[in-house]
Design a protein around this motif. Structure first.
Motif, short mmCIF file in Angstrom:
data_model
loop_
_atom_site.label_atom_id
_atom_site.label_comp_id
_atom_site.label_asym_id
_atom_site.label_seq_id
_atom_site.Cartn_x
_atom_site.Cartn_y
_atom_site.Cartn_z
N CYS A 162 0.79 -1.25 0.00
CA CYS A 162 0.00 0.00 0.00
C CYS A 162 0.81 1.28 0.00
CB CYS A 162 -1.03 0.06 1.13
SG CYS A 162 -0.83 -1.10 2.41
N ALA A 163 2.06 1.22 0.48
CA ALA A 163 2.79 2.49 0.54
C ALA A 163 3.24 2.92 -0.86
CB ALA A 163 4.01 2.31 1.45
N ASN A 164 3.35 4.23 -1.01
CA ASN A 164 3.90 4.79 -2.26
C ASN A 164 3.18 4.35 -3.52
OD1 ASN A 164 5.90 6.48 -1.42
ND2 ASN A 164 7.34 4.80 -1.11
N ARG A 165 1.84 4.36 -3.49
CA ARG A 165 1.14 3.97 -4.72
C ARG A 165 1.09 5.18 -5.64
NH1 ARG A 165 -0.01 -1.04 -4.91
NH2 ARG A 165 -0.51 -0.67 -7.09
N ARG A 166 2.15 5.36 -6.36
CA ARG A 166 2.19 6.48 -7.28
C ARG A 166 1.70 6.05 -8.65
NH1 ARG A 166 7.70 7.79 -5.05
NH2 ARG A 166 8.28 6.22 -6.60
N PRO A 194 -2.65 0.22 -11.41
CA PRO A 194 -3.83 0.66 -10.68
C PRO A 194 -4.61 -0.52 -10.08
CG PRO A 194 -4.20 0.86 -13.02
CD PRO A 194 -2.83 0.31 -12.86
N ILE A 195 -4.31 -0.85 -8.87
CA ILE A 195 -5.02 -1.93 -8.18
C ILE A 195 -5.43 -1.40 -6.82
CG2 ILE A 195 -4.87 -4.27 -7.23
CD1 ILE A 195 -2.70 -4.89 -9.19
N SER A 196 -6.63 -1.72 -6.38
CA SER A 196 -6.94 -1.41 -4.99
C SER A 196 -6.89 -2.73 -4.21
CB SER A 196 -8.28 -0.70 -4.85
OG SER A 196 -9.34 -1.60 -4.95
N PHE A 197 -6.03 -2.74 -3.19
CA PHE A 197 -5.81 -3.94 -2.40
C PHE A 197 -6.63 -3.88 -1.13
CE2 PHE A 197 -1.79 -3.76 -4.78
CZ PHE A 197 -1.77 -5.05 -5.28
N ILE A 253 6.56 -5.35 -6.40
CA ILE A 253 6.15 -4.70 -7.65
C ILE A 253 5.97 -5.76 -8.75
CG2 ILE A 253 6.98 -3.16 -9.48
CD1 ILE A 253 7.92 -1.30 -7.25
N ARG A 254 6.87 -6.72 -8.75
CA ARG A 254 6.73 -7.78 -9.76
C ARG A 254 5.48 -8.59 -9.49
NH1 ARG A 254 12.46 -10.58 -10.40
NH2 ARG A 254 11.24 -12.04 -11.63
#
Lengths: 139, 1133
Positions: free
Chosen positions: B41-45, B50-53, B186-187
């Motif tokens: 969740c951190a740093n979702r720049r 674009p995913i909401s977790f 990220i991967r």
């Protein structure tokens, strides 16, 4: 045809203003007054162009929901503003242009009157009739 | 503000993102899991997918999937879109469920762990029964994995795990919990994203597959619903192009629906939603023109779909919301880099939104004006069982009813009533003001000052309706001056009228008075009856009474206001309001005019104050006073109502202190200027007109300077251009326009009544004591005192002239450097009438050129002005230009004893110095004496006596002197040898004896001295006689330290015979002299060439005969032989 016709002095105070539904006079006054923002902007943009190539007709100043406001500025920076009903689609740019030209001619006649003092409010009957004719022409 | 029913739902306005749930993470107690979750969740720049977790427990129950419909044949939809649908797919139904499980490849208890993992996957699958949601497993491992293919156990066990969990190899991931957590995450999420996209793709396919079962008659609503769903899924899939396409189709479909009063709200609501989506995507695709076009189309299509007339305010509210939402979208796009222009900016949309909000308010006012007795229906028809609506835009009391007939008109009525009553509690003004202020902010940005002012007026008016009079006044007051300066009087009057109402309702005395003053003024376009009402109110207020309420005010507010005014009255005390009029257009105009631009100090200063009232009724004022830059005059310029004691005069003064509308009233003021103010400017700094009683309430109208307000400069300009003939008025009246303000005057000194004459003989001569006779004669009627004379060089000329000009009163001695160029304030004493006095001045000018001289006579005289004794200081000045010239020119030249011009002189050889004095003065000059002062290097050969003593030179005449000098050898001096000075003492012949003699010193030029090797001089008589012997002796002197070999020869001449050495060669020792003796015998009379002597020096070839000829004569006058004296012959002649 037009619902409101106004002549504005170089210093931006009204020389002549008339609107057809008289009960909403104030609204049209405000409309004409606010349109001067766009006129000012356009004139200052035109100022950079060559004098003899300058087009006096400024075109549509801004549309509102119900009305369209057109502008025209003479070489002496006297402005003509015309408000037309938006629903009136019969009026094209060319017609508006020729109406302004007529208005300009009539205004020139007023100016040529030796008893008229430039800068005073226009109280000429001939000019008044001209404006009336432009307002009640068959819609 | 809490969301109202018109606000778009949050799920519509957000950017849809793929929904992925993470299970098996214990983010509270497990630090490793916490770190994993934080990394997600951190740093979702913007660069992350674009995913909401969401973290959910493994056994979370997902929304149940309804059983698949096999046929749509008998299915009739109850509405377009369920209210929960968007939220369900955004936040409840995941595209992918990820099962996290801690398991290393070398786990000793592999079997148990593997089966536990499989169970977990199974539980998730169970709760997703019937959905296409993907499942993936992530193994959290402690060890860094080996490169693929190297770890044989790993690949084996992975395959086994996949098998056990019924997963494809693509859905199993390993997350080593090492240093590079974020990189792994990220991967991972990229892989999740791909899964999610596949999920949404299948969802789209699934919805599309329904289409073929639909028919156009019963499933019209479904067409829209499905299209919307496809578009929404496309958005979730981040396929915005297709989303836009599908939204557009949905939008077109929605307008194909049969609209009826019962479903129009639903149609509009959905159309609004879809339109919002389309515009949003257009802005996102950077095609703002498409967005604007879509919005225009939307408005044009929906504008007329008002629906039920009883609830028409709902339509206005909806319209307002459409515009506001579009404005917001536009503004947001601008913040992301879009450029807007003056004529197309969000402000217009906010403005229009405000306009519809105003309309909503108007409609609500007329439609919802139920009696107080009407109570809100019970049970509440607006309440549903669940608390929310099932479908967007439906009526709560008839949800899901598709029939166009109203099955239960009674229920309908109650429902409408409930909505109307609810509308009453809406604070419309707040909505309108918010929208207007949004618009103001925009127009400010896009250079529309007038539009901004207009909107601010509307805001002010809205505040007025909202009864927030303070804010209303603040806004109106702020914009008023814009309209005033541009001269839009109609608009100004309208604003002022509202402002007056506000100030009345707040009982703001000063504002009330100020606005009244302007509304009564000439800039107001109010009708006379209104003006007269306002004037009456104003008079009431000034008399400490309450004014009548303004028309069209809220009755309750008027009641409060009346109480406030009553309080004001009871609190009566002295209250003075000073109102500066330069910023507005009051109903009294003022012009001050001094009668003249300057006044002599011995006449009274006079000026008029012109006042004109523009109000409909006559108005009285209590005081008029004028202030000056010198405040001492203020006391003389006050007109005041006389004290009550002199009641008898009342009628008279009433006339005077009363302004009649349209008439110009003139007040004449007169005062005597102070003598200290001579040369100063007296200026009217302000004019105060006091209305009302100074002990009670009163208003001070304060004009800065000599009058004039915000509109008068333009009026004055127009009046000056006008050629209009003004009708004739009675003598004592003037036309207002023809009065020109003159707010200042100069005080100048009294006109002097003396004459000053100057007597002198120009031009002045350099350095002389030039005499200037000043004659002062008094023509005054009384004695003048303290006459003082200031004379000399007029100040302000070239500074060098001041250095070189000296003035003195004493002509008997030469003045020196200490004398000033200007003598100031020479006391001369008093003068009786007719008396005259004379004063001599001497001026010494050191340089030539013209000078201006000033003679300034000042005196004091007593004078009486307006029965006041004053001492006037008068002065008179005369200037004269005097030219200074050289008295004479002196020329100096050196000549040889033969009067031949010399360029250089020879050492020890005498030469002549000649001086020529040429008079340049137009007046006769007397040379008193001349003197030659020789430099030490020069010696005179004979006496240096002056030869020009007491010579008088007329203009153009000259006098010459000649001195014989000799210069010893000095060696080679650069620039020559100083000769000395020549001093000429002189004066004007006409000057009196007492006038000192002037000495002019001329420095003589330097002369070049040269040595010569041999000097020859000849001794011979001054003339010869025919046939008489003429002895000539040549002396040859050797001037060198060498022995000279000299060749001498004498050439024969026709006119002479001679005896002596004709040719000889001899030696002359250093410093010695050789004499050569010849006897010439003249043969002819007249000027005759002597036999020429040629000398040749063998050591000095430069020594030529040419040089020699300078020293020795070359010819001689030979007289004829005289006869014997014969008296007879003379007589005969």
């Amino acid at each position: 045809m037009a619902v409101c016709i106004a002549v504005i002095a170089k210093e931006n105070y009204p020389l002549y203003i008339r609107s057809v539904p008289t009960e909403d006079e104030l609204k049209f006054h405000y409309m004409v007054h606010t349109s001067l923002d766009v006129v000012d902007e356009k004139v200052s943009a035109l100022g950079k162009a060559l004098v003899d190539q300058r087009e006096l007709y400024l075109g549509l100043l801004y549309p509102t929901e119900d009305h369209k406001v057109y502008g025209y500025v003479t070489n002496s920076k006297v402005k003509f503003v015309m408000v037309v009903d938006s629903s009136n689609t019969a009026l094209r740019d060319n017609e508006i242009r020729s109406m302004f030209r007529k208005l300009h001619n009539s205004y020139t006649d007023v100016m040529c009157n030796p008893f008229y003092n430039p800068g005073d409010r226009i109280q000429s009957r001939a000019f008044d009739n001209m404006v009336t004719s432009m307002m009640i022409q068959v819609c | 503000m809490s969301p109202t029913q018109w606000d778009f739902p949050v799920e519509l306005c957000c950017r849809p993102m793929a929904f992925v749930t993470l299970t098996g993470l214990d983010v509270v107690y497990n630090a490793v899991h916490r770190a994993v979750w934080d990394a997600f969740c951190a740093n979702r720049r913007a660069d992350r997918v674009p995913i909401s977790f969401k973290v959910l427990p493994g056994d979370h129950e997902y929304p149940k999937c309804r059983p698949k419909r096999t046929s749509y044949e008998w299915y009739i939809p109850k509405g377009i879109l369920k209210t929960g649908w968007m939220n369900k797919h955004l936040n409840l139904v995941p595209a992918l469920v990820v099962v996290f499980y801690e398991l290393d490849w070398d786990e000793p208890q592999w079997k148990e762990k593997q089966s536990e993992c499989a169970t977990r996957v199974e539980i998730v699958r169970q709760s997703l029964q019937g959905r296409n949601t993907k499942v993936a497993v992530v193994l959290i491992q402690k060890k860094t994995p080996l490169p693929p293919g190297e770890d044989v156990i790993a690949s084996e066990r992975a395959a086994a795990l996949c098998n056990a969990c019924e997963l494809s190899g693509k859905s199993l991931f390993v997350l080593p919990h090492t240093d590079h957590l974020v990189g792994y995450i990220i991967r991972l999420e990229n892989a999740f994203y791909e899964h999610a996209q596949t999920y949404y793709y299948t969802e789209i396919r699934r919805v599309k597959s329904h289409k073929e079962f639909l028919n156009k008659t019963t499933h019209q609503l479904l067409f829209v619903r499905h299209q919307f769903k496809i578009a929404f899924f496309s958005e979730l899939k981040q396929d915005t192009q297709n989303a836009l396409k599908n939204y557009r189709t949905a939008y077109n479909l929605i307008h194909e629906l049969r609209a009826h009063e019962t479903n129009i709200l639903e149609i509009k609501t959905m159309a609004g939603f879809i339109n919002y989506k389309i515009c949003r995507l257009c802005f996102q695709h950077n095609t703002p023109l498409d967005a604007i076009a879509q919005f225009r189309k939307h408005i044009d299509l929906c504008k007329k779909k008002i629906g039920s007339a009883e609830l028409s305010f709902e339509h206005a509210a909806w319209m307002s919301k459409q515009f506001q939402a579009f404005g917001d979208l536009f503004d947001e796009a601008i913040k992301l880099g879009l450029t807007a222009i003056q004529t197309q900016n969000p402000g217009f949309y906010y403005q229009q939104a405000a306009y519809y909000a105003q309309e909503r308010k108007q409609l609500a006012k007329t439609l919802c004006n139920h009696e107080a007795s009407v109570i809100y229906p019970n049970p509440d028809p607006l309440q549903t069982q669940t608390g929310v609506l099932d479908f967007y835009g439906q009526r709560s009391w008839r949800q899901g009813v598709l029939s166009f007939d109203l099955s239960d008109p009674e229920k309908e009525k109650v429902g409408v009533l409930a909505i109307q009553l609810k509308e009453r509690s809406v604070v419309h003004s707040e909505i309108i003001i918010t929208l207007l202020s949004n618009a103001v902010a925009q127009f400010k940005k896009y250079k529309c000052p007038r539009m901004k002012s207009h909107l601010m007026v509307q805001m002010g008016e809205e505040y007025y309706y909202a009864k927030d009079y303070t804010k209303a006044l603040k806004l109106l007051d702020y914009v008023m001056c814009d309209y005033r300066t541009e001269g839009w009087w109609t608009l100004l009057t309208s604003i002022l009228t509202t402002a007056l109402k506000c100030s009345y309702l707040m009982a703001q005395l000063k504002d009330y008075i100020t606005y009244s003053l302007e509304l009564l003024g000439r800039a107001s376009t109010l009708k006379d009856e209104q003006k007269s009402r306002i004037e009456k109110n104003l008079i009431n207020v000034l008399m400490n009474e309450s004014p009548e309420p303004e028309p069209d005010c809220d009755i309750l507010a008027v009641k409060t206001a009346q109480k406030l005014w009553a309080d004001r009255v009871s609190l009566a005390g002295s209250s003075v309001f000073t109102i500066g009029v330069q910023d507005f257009v009051p109903f009294v105009q003022c012009k001050a005019k001094f009668h003249a631009p300057s006044f002599h100090v011995d006449v009274p200063v006079q000026f008029d104050i012109h006042l004109k009232a523009d109000c409909p009724h006559p108005i009285r004022f209590s005081k008029l006073c004028v202030s000056f830059n010198n405040q001492e005059y203020n006391q003389f310029c006050v007109i005041e109502e006389p004290s009550k004691a002199s009641e008898i005069l009342e009628n008279l003064t009433q006339e005077k202190m009363c302004l009649v509308p349209g008439k110009t009233r003139k007040f004449l003021f007169k005062f005597v200027a102070k003598t200290e103010d001579v040369g100063k400017k007296i200026e009217i700094t302000s004019v105060d007109l006091i209305l009302g009683n100074e002990t009670g309430r009163c208003v001070v109208l304060n004009w800065q300077g000599g009058g004039g307000d915000a509109a008068s400069s333009q009026e004055a300009l127009q009046a000056s251009r006008s050629f209009k003939r003004r009708p004739k008025l009675p003598d004592n009246e003037v036309h207002w326009d023809s009065i020109i303000i003159q707010a200042s005057t100069m005080i100048i000194s009294r006109v002097p009544n003396i004459s000053v004459h100057l007597l002198h003989e120009p031009p002045a001569l350099t350095n002389e004591m030039y005499c200037l006779v000043v004659t002062v004669e008094s023509h005054e009627k009384t004695q003048i005192r303290d006459v003082k004379l200031t004379a000399g060089l007029k100040p302000g000329q070239d500074a060098n002239l001041t250095q070189k000009t000296h003035v003195t009163l004493h002509g008997t001695e030469l003045c020196d450097e200490t004398c000033p160029a200007l003598l100031t304030d020479i006391p001369v004493g008093d003068l009786q009438p007719g008396q005259q006095l004379e004063k001599m001045l001497y001026v010494r000018c050191g340089t030539v050129g013209s000078r201006m001289f000033l003679v300034y006579v000042s005196y004091l005289i007593n004078s009486t002005v307006e029965e006041k004794e004053i001492v006037c200081k008068c002065h008179k000045d005369e200037t004269v230009t005097i030219e200074t010239v050289f008295p004479f020119d002196v020329a100096v030249k050196f000549v040889s004893t033969k009067f031949e011009h010399l360029e250089r002189v020879y050492a020890d050889i005498p030469f002549l110095l000649m001086t020529d004095i040429l008079s340049a003065s137009p007046w006769a000059l007397t040379i008193v004496h001349s003197e030659l002062q020789l430099a030490p290097s020069m010696t005179s050969v004979d006496q240096l006596e002056s030869q020009v003593d007491r010579v008088v030179l007329q203009t153009g005449e000259g006098a010459s002197e000649c001195f014989c000098l000799q210069c010893p050898s000095v060696g080679n001096v650069e620039g020559g040898v100083a000769t000395g000075r020549y001093i000429i003492s002189w004066k004007r012949t006409s000057a009196m004896g007492s006038v000192p003699v002037i000495s002019t010193v001329i420095t003589l030029p330097h002369v070049i001295v040269e040595n010569i090797p041999l000097h020859v001089n000849a001794d011979l008589p001054s003339f010869g006689r025919v046939r008489e012997s003429l002895p000539v002796k040549y002396h040859l002197q050797n001037k060198t330290t060498l022995v000279q070999d000299v060749e001498i020869s004498v050439e024969p001449s026709d006119a002479f015979m001679f005896s002596g050495l004709k040719q000889i060669r001899l030696r002359i020792l250093p410093g010695t002299e050789q004499e050569m003796l010849y006897n010439f015998y003249p043969l002819m009379a007249g000027y005759q060439q002597l036999p020429s002597l040629n000398i040749n020096l063998l050591r000095f070839p430069n020594f030529t005969n040419q040089l020699l000829r300078r020293f020795i004569p070359t010819s001689i006058f030979v007289k004829p032989q005289g006869r014997l004296v014969d008296e007879n012959s003379i007589a005969a002649a």
